[in-house]
Structure formats: C-alpha cells, structure tokens
Design a protein around this motif. Structure first.
Motif, PDB file in Angstrom:
ATOM      1  N   ILE B  61      69.066-103.851   1.791  1.00  0.00           N
ATOM      2  CA  ILE B  61      70.967-104.006   2.227  1.00  0.00           C
ATOM      3  C   ILE B  61      70.689-105.846   3.370  1.00  0.00           C
ATOM      4  O   ILE B  61      71.222-107.187   2.969  1.00  0.00           O
ATOM      5  CB  ILE B  61      71.451-103.153   3.747  1.00  0.00           C
ATOM      6  CG1 ILE B  61      71.721-102.499   3.007  1.00  0.00           C
ATOM      7  CG2 ILE B  61      72.967-104.229   3.608  1.00  0.00           C
ATOM      8  CD1 ILE B  61      72.259-102.061   1.293  1.00  0.00           C
ATOM      9  N   GLN B  62      69.889-105.773   3.720  1.00  0.00           N
ATOM     10  CA  GLN B  62      68.949-106.704   4.680  1.00  0.00           C
ATOM     11  C   GLN B  62      68.889-107.591   3.807  1.00  0.00           C
ATOM     12  O   GLN B  62      68.383-109.055   4.080  1.00  0.00           O
ATOM     13  CB  GLN B  62      67.605-106.798   5.513  1.00  0.00           C
ATOM     14  CG  GLN B  62      69.102-106.199   6.897  1.00  0.00           C
ATOM     15  CD  GLN B  62      68.320-106.113   8.711  1.00  0.00           C
ATOM     16  OE1 GLN B  62      67.105-106.977   8.741  1.00  0.00           O
ATOM     17  NE2 GLN B  62      68.847-105.858   9.615  1.00  0.00           N
ATOM     18  N   GLY B  63      67.650-108.005   2.592  1.00  0.00           N
ATOM     19  CA  GLY B  63      67.057-108.305   2.268  1.00  0.00           C
ATOM     20  C   GLY B  63      68.404-108.896   0.764  1.00  0.00           C
ATOM     21  O   GLY B  63      68.093-109.538   0.020  1.00  0.00           O
ATOM     22  N   THR B  64      69.637-108.127   1.216  1.00  0.00           N
ATOM     23  CA  THR B  64      70.572-108.894  -0.418  1.00  0.00           C
ATOM     24  C   THR B  64      71.069-109.368   0.054  1.00  0.00           C
ATOM     25  O   THR B  64      71.827-109.048   1.149  1.00  0.00           O
ATOM     26  CB  THR B  64      71.062-107.864  -0.696  1.00  0.00           C
ATOM     27  OG1 THR B  64      69.993-106.530  -1.592  1.00  0.00           O
ATOM     28  CG2 THR B  64      71.343-107.793  -1.898  1.00  0.00           C
ATOM     29  N   PRO B  65      71.687-110.816  -0.209  1.00  0.00           N
ATOM     30  CA  PRO B  65      73.364-111.823   0.435  1.00  0.00           C
ATOM     31  C   PRO B  65      74.130-110.774  -0.044  1.00  0.00           C
ATOM     32  O   PRO B  65      74.920-110.100  -0.636  1.00  0.00           O
ATOM     33  CB  PRO B  65      73.467-112.936  -0.745  1.00  0.00           C
ATOM     34  CG  PRO B  65      71.756-113.231  -1.299  1.00  0.00           C
ATOM     35  CD  PRO B  65      71.674-111.032  -0.886  1.00  0.00           C
ATOM     36  N   LEU B  66      75.263-110.503   1.206  1.00  0.00           N
ATOM     37  CA  LEU B  66      76.540-109.793   1.618  1.00  0.00           C
ATOM     38  C   LEU B  66      77.217-110.492   0.910  1.00  0.00           C
ATOM     39  O   LEU B  66      78.169-109.146  -0.270  1.00  0.00           O
ATOM     40  CB  LEU B  66      77.469-110.442   2.919  1.00  0.00           C
ATOM     41  CG  LEU B  66      78.572-109.920   2.893  1.00  0.00           C
ATOM     42  CD1 LEU B  66      78.573-108.400   3.051  1.00  0.00           C
ATOM     43  CD2 LEU B  66      78.673-109.789   4.060  1.00  0.00           C
ATOM     44  N   LEU B  67      77.628-111.931  -0.500  1.00  0.00           N
ATOM     45  CA  LEU B  67      77.883-112.057  -1.271  1.00  0.00           C
ATOM     46  C   LEU B  67      78.107-110.776  -3.080  1.00  0.00           C
ATOM     47  O   LEU B  67      78.325-110.533  -3.103  1.00  0.00           O
ATOM     48  CB  LEU B  67      77.972-113.375  -2.299  1.00  0.00           C
ATOM     49  CG  LEU B  67      78.756-113.706  -3.024  1.00  0.00           C
ATOM     50  CD1 LEU B  67      80.196-113.691  -2.694  1.00  0.00           C
ATOM     51  CD2 LEU B  67      79.013-115.500  -3.618  1.00  0.00           C
ATOM     52  N   VAL B  68      76.581-110.549  -2.910  1.00  0.00           N
ATOM     53  CA  VAL B  68      75.882-109.717  -3.598  1.00  0.00           C
ATOM     54  C   VAL B  68      76.284-108.344  -3.464  1.00  0.00           C
ATOM     55  O   VAL B  68      76.325-108.201  -4.396  1.00  0.00           O
ATOM     56  CB  VAL B  68      74.094-109.950  -4.171  1.00  0.00           C
ATOM     57  CG1 VAL B  68      74.234-108.918  -5.309  1.00  0.00           C
ATOM     58  CG2 VAL B  68      74.012-111.563  -4.726  1.00  0.00           C
ATOM     59  N   VAL B  69      76.324-108.542  -2.257  1.00  0.00           N
ATOM     60  CA  VAL B  69      76.610-106.568  -1.932  1.00  0.00           C
ATOM     61  C   VAL B  69      77.853-106.752  -2.927  1.00  0.00           C
ATOM     62  O   VAL B  69      78.942-104.931  -3.289  1.00  0.00           O
ATOM     63  CB  VAL B  69      76.428-105.839  -0.569  1.00  0.00           C
ATOM     64  CG1 VAL B  69      77.113-104.586   0.040  1.00  0.00           C
ATOM     65  CG2 VAL B  69      75.131-106.027  -0.858  1.00  0.00           C
ATOM     66  N   LEU B  70      79.186-107.366  -2.251  1.00  0.00           N
ATOM     67  CA  LEU B  70      80.389-106.990  -2.140  1.00  0.00           C
ATOM     68  C   LEU B  70      80.405-107.474  -3.981  1.00  0.00           C
ATOM     69  O   LEU B  70      80.998-106.510  -4.123  1.00  0.00           O
ATOM     70  CB  LEU B  70      80.788-108.753  -1.835  1.00  0.00           C
ATOM     71  CG  LEU B  70      81.894-108.863  -1.864  1.00  0.00           C
ATOM     72  CD1 LEU B  70      83.472-107.754  -1.360  1.00  0.00           C
ATOM     73  CD2 LEU B  70      82.908-110.096  -1.306  1.00  0.00           C
ATOM     74  N   PHE B  71      79.739-107.836  -4.529  1.00  0.00           N
ATOM     75  CA  PHE B  71      79.847-108.372  -5.857  1.00  0.00           C
ATOM     76  C   PHE B  71      79.643-106.672  -6.704  1.00  0.00           C
ATOM     77  O   PHE B  71      80.611-106.603  -7.602  1.00  0.00           O
ATOM     78  CB  PHE B  71      79.465-109.352  -6.740  1.00  0.00           C
ATOM     79  CG  PHE B  71      80.088-110.731  -6.909  1.00  0.00           C
ATOM     80  CD1 PHE B  71      81.277-111.132  -6.217  1.00  0.00           C
ATOM     81  CD2 PHE B  71      78.969-111.677  -7.044  1.00  0.00           C
ATOM     82  CE1 PHE B  71      82.223-112.297  -6.576  1.00  0.00           C
ATOM     83  CE2 PHE B  71      79.113-113.005  -6.534  1.00  0.00           C
ATOM     84  CZ  PHE B  71      80.545-113.352  -6.233  1.00  0.00           C
ATOM     85  N   VAL B  72      79.034-106.026  -6.342  1.00  0.00           N
ATOM     86  CA  VAL B  72      78.239-105.337  -6.855  1.00  0.00           C
ATOM     87  C   VAL B  72      79.412-103.732  -6.349  1.00  0.00           C
ATOM     88  O   VAL B  72      79.967-103.110  -7.522  1.00  0.00           O
ATOM     89  CB  VAL B  72      76.985-104.502  -6.006  1.00  0.00           C
ATOM     90  CG1 VAL B  72      76.360-103.224  -6.483  1.00  0.00           C
ATOM     91  CG2 VAL B  72      75.838-105.410  -6.566  1.00  0.00           C
ATOM     92  N   CYS B  73      80.060-104.046  -5.325  1.00  0.00           N
ATOM     93  CA  CYS B  73      81.350-102.846  -5.231  1.00  0.00           C
ATOM     94  C   CYS B  73      82.105-103.053  -5.977  1.00  0.00           C
ATOM     95  O   CYS B  73      83.358-101.950  -6.264  1.00  0.00           O
ATOM     96  CB  CYS B  73      81.802-103.779  -2.798  1.00  0.00           C
ATOM     97  SG  CYS B  73      80.143-102.824  -2.295  1.00  0.00           S
TER      98      CYS B  73
END
Ligand SMILES: Nc1ncnc2c1ncn2[C@@H]1O[C@H](COP(=O)(O)OP(=O)(O)OP(=O)(O)O)[C@@H](O)[C@H]1O
Ligand SMILES: [Mg+2]
Lengths: 249, 222
Positions: B61-73
């Motif tokens: 999680i810390q190595g992934t941009p929040l934006l990408v986490v958001l898109f994945v979700c």
C-alpha cells in the motif's frame, strides 16, 4: 542478624547454571541454594554476571544449561507456567520502572486485580498496607513523576509486595539514588529481612550487605568465587575478593 | 448572474462538497483507524506469518499511489460485477490507504514505549494481552496522538482524489461549478482556502500536542 535456620526448605536453587550471550560466556556454572527466610547478597565487579544470575531466576533470561528451581517451579523447563512463577517471585530493578500513566495506588493494585482477580476494595486494602510498609501511605494518589527517586523505588517495592511473593529479588535498587535516598530504601529492605522474607540482593552497599545478609556470594567472571556470612567481607579468602574489597567497585 | 457568474447557489454547492470531504475524511479516519489498529497489533505479533503478512500489506500500500488504489477499487470491483458508487469506492480506497500508514505510525508508537515497561508488567505476572492493554497501549496512545492528528491533515487533503471517480466532494464540486462559470482561478482559490481552513487547525493542534509531550506535562491529573 535474623539468622534463618539452614534446615528451612530451599526456595531458590541454582545448579551448574550456564548462560551465554552469543560468544560471551556470562555464567560459567553458577550453583547456590537459598533456604526460606534467608537473605543473600550478591556482590562482584561490573560484568561479573550478577544481574544475569538474578534475571535467570525469574526467567527473564533463559539459561543454556543447568537447573533452577524456584518455589517448586522448574525455571529451566521450557514448559514452565511463567505466570505462576512470577506470582511467587517479586523483582525490583535499579530503574524503578513504575507505570507513568498510573497513580501510585493504581500501580500497586493493577496486578492483584488483573492477575489474582481481586475486587477493587481488596486490592485497595493491599495497596494501603504495602504503602504503609514502605512509609508512603500519603502518596497513594501521586503520579510517579511527582515522587523522588527513593520514593519511586519504595513504590516499586510496594508494587512487588502486593503480589505477596515468596521470594524478592533486588538488582542494585539504590544505585541510581543519592546517599540520603539510599538510606530510606535500604531501611525498607532491612524491615523486609526482619519480617522473614526470602531475598536476593545484588548490591554495591558492602556495609549493608554485611549487616543484613545471612549469606554473601561474591561473583567473579561468571562464577561463584566465594561464599560466606557477613564476616567474609572482613576476612576475604581469595585474592580476587580481597582485591575487589580494597579497590571498591 | 452577478460578478462574472459565481453566485450564492454555487457557494452552497461548494459547501455541500466540503461537507462530503469532511464525511469521507471521517470515514477514512475511523475505518482506517480500526484497520490500522489491527495492523499495528499484527505487525508486532509473536506469530511470524502474521507479521510477514502485515509487513507485505504495508509495503504494497505504501508503495502504490493512492490514485491507483482508488482506480483498482473503482474499476476493479466493477469488473467483478460490483457496481460501486463513487463514495463507496473512495471510502474503501481511503480506508486501505489510511490503514497502512496509521498501522505503521502506531506500531512505532507502541515500540516507543520502553522495553522496561513490558518487563515490569511481565514480572508482575500480567499476561501478554494484559501487558499490552493495561501498560503499553495507554502510554503508546499519548505518544501516538500528535502524529495521528498530523496524519489527519494528509487524509483530508487526499480525499480530493475521490473527485476523479466522480464523487462530488470539494474539488469535484469546484470542477462542476467551473464548467459553468469559467473562473478556475477564483474557484480554486476558494477551494484552497476551504482546505486550509480544515487542515490548519489540525496541524496547529498536532504541534501543540507534540510540545506538551516534549515538556512531559500530563493532561490534567485527576
Ligand atoms: N541482554 C544481553 N545481551 C547481551 N549481553 C548481555 C546482556 N545482558 C548482559 N550481557 C553481558 O553479560 C555480562 C554480564 O552482565 P551483567 O549485567 O550480569 O553484569 P553485572 O554483574 O550485573 O554488572 P553490573 O554491576 O555492571 O550491573 C556483561 O558482559 C554484559 O555485557
Ligand atoms: Mg547488574
């Protein structure tokens, strides 16, 4: 002083205890036995393994070989019930280690309530009694940081006593204190000795050791080098002890 | 329309957007806090596999941009047949993000409680969980307050990313208004001011708490 008869049952017994920290062989076959009601003082140079020996008794360090029996618990046994061992053994350190977020009273009642399941009222009664014992009945509501070092150390002793242990271990409990405060803590320990508590004291207070202890153990390079009554400090048998006594610490 | 188009109606719309920003921040903080607490505890668990699992989670999680986490979700879950509204996707993403950071901050705070406190509690025969609950956590809590409040600033600011999946929080509200008024500078200036009004008190509070901790003052002894 209160010479306990040597026929009393043995409460603490170390047999050929070895302890290494990596390549550092700290305890090299330590053996001694403490009958109920006896006070034993452990003296010796810095690094001779005094604290380690004490910590092994409470299984804060795990020994490499040998056996340790404390109040019927086989301390060397990996299957030991640690919580029962620690109800029988009280230990007080040089750095009082009081819980800073709790009042004096809460520091003392915490374990009796949590471990023994005492009611609040019963635990308070114990706190009151042990605080009186260490002469701090008026400090029940204070926080540790509001107390002097000597007072904090006496609270730490009261906290241990509140669990009604069979044996008390003291590791240089006055080393962080200046002389006046040292006196007030030593008086508490002396009273405990008179009350018949079985105790092991690691100490640099030679006079005190000679006066209060039934037996003195001189440790040198991880071994019990010399053992005897307080008299031993006046008539050392080994050159190492003679040297230690004349050069101080 | 008065004064180039920005009217009271627009400001109201912005206010509602700001309210959603606060809402999403709270969801992220509460949800992320609960998950983060669990992560902090797992991270120092005596069970190795559990420790490794949480370390992996935190690193990912810390190595992934929040934006990408958001898109994945948002997109990922919709592929799996879960058509999530923006708020839900954004909430999940924020909770995941906050859990990894707060978990790590709090682990540090728990470990900042001196070993000797653990040992003193152990010598009094307290069980592992009692030591944690009665001795270590209350002290860790005091240490944790300033960085936690400080991190809340990050949470508030990062909720702005939810605008990208169409959730109408403060930034998205501004974009929509801008589509009709064409006054981007004014609109975003107002938005900046609103974010500042939300974040500045938090950072002042965090700094105060930190100072109080440094001077070793206790919050009013009973
Ligand atoms: N946790 C540990 N890890 C590694 N080495 C240790 C540890 N504890 C003690 N030692 C080493 O064991 C040796 C004996 O230490 P110990 O603390 O028992 O001595 P001591 O007789 O109590 O000395 P002092 O009078 O200074 O307290 C020292 O060399 C010390 O560095
Ligand atoms: Mg020592």
């Amino acid at each position: 002083m209160t010479q306990a008869p040597a026929t009393n049952p043995v409460v603490v017994e170390l047999k050929d205890v070895h302890k290494r920290f990596g390549a550092n062989h700290v305890l090299k076959g330590v053996s001694f036995a403490i009958p109920k009601g006896q006070v034993v003082a452990i003296i010796g140079k810095s690094g001779s393994g005094k604290s380690t020996a004490l910590r092994c008794i409470d299984r804060l360090e795990i020994i490499d070989s040998g056996t340790i029996e404390v109040c019927g618990h086989a301390v060397h046994d990996p299957a030991i019930d640690l919580r029962r061992l620690r109800q029988d053994v009280g230990i007080v350190f040089q750095s009082y280690n009081l819980f800073p977020h709790l009042t004096v009273e809460q520091n003392i009642t915490l374990a009796p309530r949590a471990v023994k399941g005492l009611s609040g009222a019963d635990a308070l009664a114990i706190a009151e009694r042990t605080l009186r014992q260490v002469g701090l009945a008026d400090k029940a509501q204070a926080y540790p940081e509001q107390l002097s070092g000597g007072q904090q150390q006496r609270v730490a002793i009261a906290r241990s006593l509140a669990m009604e242990p069979q044996v008390m271990l003291f590791d240089e409990v006055t080393s962080a204190l200046d002389p006046q405060l040292t006196g007030e803590v030593l008086r508490v320990i002396e009273q405990l000795a008179q009350g018949g508590m079985t105790m092991v004291l690691v100490t640099h207070e030679m006079e005190f050791a000679a006066r209060v202890a039934d037996t003195i153990i001189y440790m040198h390079e991880g071994k019990v080098w010399e053992t005897g009554p307080g008299q031993m400090l006046r008539e050392p048998q080994t050159p190492e002890l003679r040297d230690f006594l004349s050069h101080g610490l | 329309m008065v004064d180039g188009g920005l009217n009271l109606h627009h400001l109201q719309f912005l206010a509602v957007g700001a309210l959603w920003t606060v809402c999403l921040s709270l969801i992220a903080f509460v949800g992320g806090g609960i998950a983060g607490g669990a992560i902090a505890l797992c991270r120092i668990s005596p069970l190795k596999p559990l420790r490794w699992l949480t370390i992996a989670w935190i690193q990912i999680i810390q190595g992934t941009p929040l934006l990408v986490v958001l898109f994945v979700c948002y997109f990922g879950l919709s592929i799996m047949g879960l058509e999530l509204p923006g708020l839900v996707a954004a909430s999940i993403a924020m909770i995941i993000y906050v859990s990894a950071y707060l978990g790590e901050i709090w682990r540090g705070c728990i470990e900042a409680v001196p070993r000797t406190q653990w040992e003193a509690a152990e010598c009094l025969a307290l069980s592992r969980w009692q030591r944690m609950r009665l001795v270590v956590l209350p002290q860790a809590l005091r240490i944790a307050t300033p960085p936690t409040v400080g991190f809340m600033v990050q949470i508030v600011k990062n909720t702005s990313l939810a605008s990208i999946v169409g959730f109408v929080e403060l930034v998205r509200a501004g974009q929509l208004i801008n589509n009709s008024t064409f006054q981007p500078f004014l609109v975003y200036l107002i938005i900046a001011a609103v974010y500042f009004a939300m974040c500045y008190p938090l950072s002042v509070w965090s700094r105060r708490l930190e100072q109080r901790l440094h001077f070793g003052q206790r919050a009013a002894a009973p």
